[in-house]
Each structure stands twice: as C-alpha cells, then as structure tokens.
Design an enzyme around this catalytic site. Sequence first.
Site, mmCIF file in Angstrom:
data_model
loop_
_atom_site.group_PDB
_atom_site.id
_atom_site.type_symbol
_atom_site.label_atom_id
_atom_site.label_comp_id
_atom_site.label_asym_id
_atom_site.label_seq_id
_atom_site.Cartn_x
_atom_site.Cartn_y
_atom_site.Cartn_z
ATOM 1 N N ASN A 1 0.996 -1.166 0.053
ATOM 2 C CA ASN A 1 -0.034 -0.010 -0.230
ATOM 3 C C ASN A 1 0.744 1.309 -0.158
ATOM 4 O O ASN A 1 1.536 1.609 1.054
ATOM 5 C CB ASN A 1 -0.812 -0.001 1.138
ATOM 6 C CG ASN A 1 -1.828 1.268 1.464
ATOM 7 O OD1 ASN A 1 -1.782 1.978 0.439
ATOM 8 N ND2 ASN A 1 -2.288 1.448 2.587
ATOM 9 N N TRP A 2 0.974 1.953 -1.122
ATOM 10 C CA TRP A 2 1.906 2.951 -1.223
ATOM 11 C C TRP A 2 1.438 4.293 -0.755
ATOM 12 O O TRP A 2 2.151 5.454 -0.427
ATOM 13 C CB TRP A 2 2.219 3.457 -2.733
ATOM 14 C CG TRP A 2 2.934 2.135 -3.399
ATOM 15 C CD1 TRP A 2 3.171 1.184 -3.070
ATOM 16 C CD2 TRP A 2 3.337 2.292 -5.091
ATOM 17 N NE1 TRP A 2 3.824 0.287 -3.970
ATOM 18 C CE2 TRP A 2 3.827 1.304 -5.267
ATOM 19 C CE3 TRP A 2 3.159 3.450 -5.619
ATOM 20 C CZ2 TRP A 2 4.434 0.838 -6.524
ATOM 21 C CZ3 TRP A 2 3.720 3.223 -7.249
ATOM 22 C CH2 TRP A 2 4.410 1.919 -7.517
ATOM 23 N N LYS A 3 0.181 4.250 -0.099
ATOM 24 C CA LYS A 3 -0.578 5.373 0.331
ATOM 25 C C LYS A 3 -0.276 6.606 -0.564
ATOM 26 O O LYS A 3 -0.314 6.495 -1.791
ATOM 27 C CB LYS A 3 -0.018 5.676 1.695
ATOM 28 C CG LYS A 3 -0.061 4.524 2.857
ATOM 29 C CD LYS A 3 0.068 4.619 4.017
ATOM 30 C CE LYS A 3 -0.226 3.223 4.769
ATOM 31 N NZ LYS A 3 0.042 3.460 6.250
ATOM 32 N N HIS B 1 -9.376 1.127 5.427
ATOM 33 C CA HIS B 1 -8.008 1.295 6.120
ATOM 34 C C HIS B 1 -8.064 2.414 7.131
ATOM 35 O O HIS B 1 -9.031 3.274 7.140
ATOM 36 C CB HIS B 1 -7.056 1.980 4.990
ATOM 37 C CG HIS B 1 -5.416 2.007 5.565
ATOM 38 N ND1 HIS B 1 -5.253 2.821 6.266
ATOM 39 C CD2 HIS B 1 -4.485 1.076 5.426
ATOM 40 C CE1 HIS B 1 -3.815 2.521 6.779
ATOM 41 N NE2 HIS B 1 -3.588 1.551 6.029
ATOM 42 N N GLU C 1 -6.624 4.749 8.187
ATOM 43 C CA GLU C 1 -6.280 6.132 7.824
ATOM 44 C C GLU C 1 -7.787 6.876 7.060
ATOM 45 O O GLU C 1 -8.122 8.023 7.341
ATOM 46 C CB GLU C 1 -5.354 6.502 6.635
ATOM 47 C CG GLU C 1 -3.955 6.047 7.681
ATOM 48 C CD GLU C 1 -2.836 5.608 6.803
ATOM 49 O OE1 GLU C 1 -2.933 5.600 5.731
ATOM 50 O OE2 GLU C 1 -1.853 5.033 7.595
ATOM 51 N N GLY D 1 3.165 2.351 10.706
ATOM 52 C CA GLY D 1 4.125 3.600 10.576
ATOM 53 C C GLY D 1 4.760 3.918 11.818
ATOM 54 O O GLY D 1 5.375 5.074 12.056
ATOM 55 N N SER E 1 4.069 -1.973 10.415
ATOM 56 C CA SER E 1 5.424 -2.005 10.595
ATOM 57 C C SER E 1 6.164 -3.420 10.166
ATOM 58 O O SER E 1 7.071 -3.826 10.757
ATOM 59 C CB SER E 1 5.970 -1.419 11.922
ATOM 60 O OG SER E 1 5.583 -0.288 12.116
ATOM 61 N N GLY F 1 3.210 -1.045 4.211
ATOM 62 C CA GLY F 1 2.925 0.569 4.005
ATOM 63 C C GLY F 1 4.434 0.991 3.658
ATOM 64 O O GLY F 1 4.948 0.705 2.509
ATOM 65 N N GLY F 2 5.206 1.574 4.468
ATOM 66 C CA GLY F 2 6.367 2.128 4.328
ATOM 67 C C GLY F 2 7.627 1.139 3.575
ATOM 68 O O GLY F 2 8.134 1.851 2.510
HETATM 69 P P1 13P Z 1 3.282 0.422 7.606
HETATM 70 O O1 13P Z 1 3.768 -1.033 7.151
HETATM 71 O O2 13P Z 1 4.109 1.687 7.249
HETATM 72 O O3 13P Z 1 3.305 0.488 9.107
HETATM 73 O O4 13P Z 1 2.112 0.571 6.975
HETATM 74 C C1 13P Z 1 0.969 -0.138 7.273
HETATM 75 C C2 13P Z 1 -0.232 -0.145 6.587
HETATM 76 O O5 13P Z 1 -1.069 0.729 6.778
HETATM 77 C C3 13P Z 1 -0.481 -0.877 5.310
HETATM 78 O O6 13P Z 1 -1.618 -0.593 4.901
#
Ligand code: 13P
Length: 254
Positions: free
Chosen positions: A9-11, A98, A100, A176, A216, A237-238
């Site tokens: 997930n590149w956000k 999600h 967010e 994150g 994470s 994510g990251g």
């Molecule tokens: P991180 O891997 O950056 O913690 O993010 C997880 C995430 O929200 C994937 O959708």
Amino acid sequence: MRKKIVAGNWKMNCTLPEGKKLASEVIHMVEDEVNNDADVILIPPFIHLTGIHSLIGSSNNIFLGAQNCHQHQSGAFTGEVSAEMLISAGATYVILGHSERREYFHETDELLADKVSFALDNNLTPIFCCGEKLEVREAGKHEDLVKTQVEKALFGLTKDQIKKVVIAYEPVWAIGTGKTATAEQAQEMHAFIRKQIADKYSQDVADSISILYGGSVKPENAKEIFSQPDVDGGLIGGASLKSRDFTNIVKAFD
Ligand code: 13P
C-alpha cells in the site's frame, strides 16, 4: 489451501515517474528472485493505476489494487472513483476500511458494508482492513472491537461473497510506528477473526479466507510473522516504497 498474499500500500506517495520506477524494480526482482507462489499486489494512488498496469502486463502472480473506491456506480460525486473505473484501469483488488480512511475521512463500518458489497458486485476483491487503536488494546477490548468491525462490515454478505474477501488486520498502534505486533499477538487476533467467520458461516469458509497482517512489517520481521498458522501474508506500507525491502518481504515465504 489459502492464497498467500503480499500487498504494498503506497498510500499518498510517489510521483508517476517514481511510481513507475518502483513498480518496474519490484516486478523484475519478484520475477527473478522469488521462489514461492505468493500473490503480490501493488497498490499505488489512483492516478498511477493505468501506468503501472501496463508495466505489470500479463504476469500471473503480480496484481494491481486501489486504495479506496466509492459505493455508487457513477454520478455526481466530484473527486470520487468507482469500482467500474478501477476495473477498467486494470485493478482487481481494492483496500477498504483502512484505518487512515476511518480516521481522516470518517468512514464507518456501515459505509464499509456498502463499499464491500459494491466492490464484490463489480468483481473487485476487497482487502477489508480492521484493527484497534492503542487505548483499545490497553483496555483489553481489542477483540471486541475487531469483532464489531468484521460483523458490521462483512456479515451481511452471503457465504459465496465473503469467500472472495481478503481481510487485513492492522493494529493502528503498529502502523508507521516501527512498533510491530508480536507474532503471537498477530496470530491470536487472526485466529480470533477466523473463528468469528467459522461461527457465522462455516469452518470451510473461514479456512478459505486469507487474513493479512499489516503494521510495520519489514524484511527483518516478515518471516516470523508470516510463519504463524493464521497469518497468510502482509499489507505493507512504508517498506513497500523500497523495492529491495518489499521484495525481501515477499521472499519471506520462500
Ligand atoms: P506500515 O507498514 O508503514 O506500518 O503501514 C501499514 C499499513 O498501513 C498498510 O496498509
């Protein structure tokens, strides 16, 4: 056998050239180095979908996903994107719920129930996210909360529909933050979610649904988390923004 999945997930990251570079690197590394049958899903911002779809081409284990979609077919919803549009741009998965989106865009479980069923009607596979905030875990209410999220958003589906859903458990306190749930915490919640599905539908249905862990995940911890019996992969994510790290996470299944 449940499908193993690693989704990135590149956000809201990467310009189009940056996204194309990242996707090309991942596609090549995955093709050259990965020795397992996990499905890999790249989930860029909407505007990059077609560009990245053409890079993926006809790969049979790399797929494209979107980060959200609207709950109506079309119409006067300025700024929104429909399920049909995502399909036409090459996406086959969509993240829904999600944390967010829940936090910053006030998405509720009721709205998510509509989005999930609408995505399924359009042949998009939802990756439905659930997970608790830190204060909920500290109060010992994490299972109750996740149970409610899953019940409200998914339990209106038929057996055939829910079998097509992918679930992602993402504890908000681990997103994150660099603070990963332990492999035991992930396993415990995944087994709990699977049991809710078995109780509502059947053990067969529960056993067929992939449940991903997110929060994470890094190359260093992926193997231990993915080796848990009820963890079928990750939503990253990251670390999905670095081709080497993301590929090494996919290789955790080797
Ligand atoms: P991180 O891997 O950056 O913690 O993010 C997880 C995430 O929200 C994937 O959708």
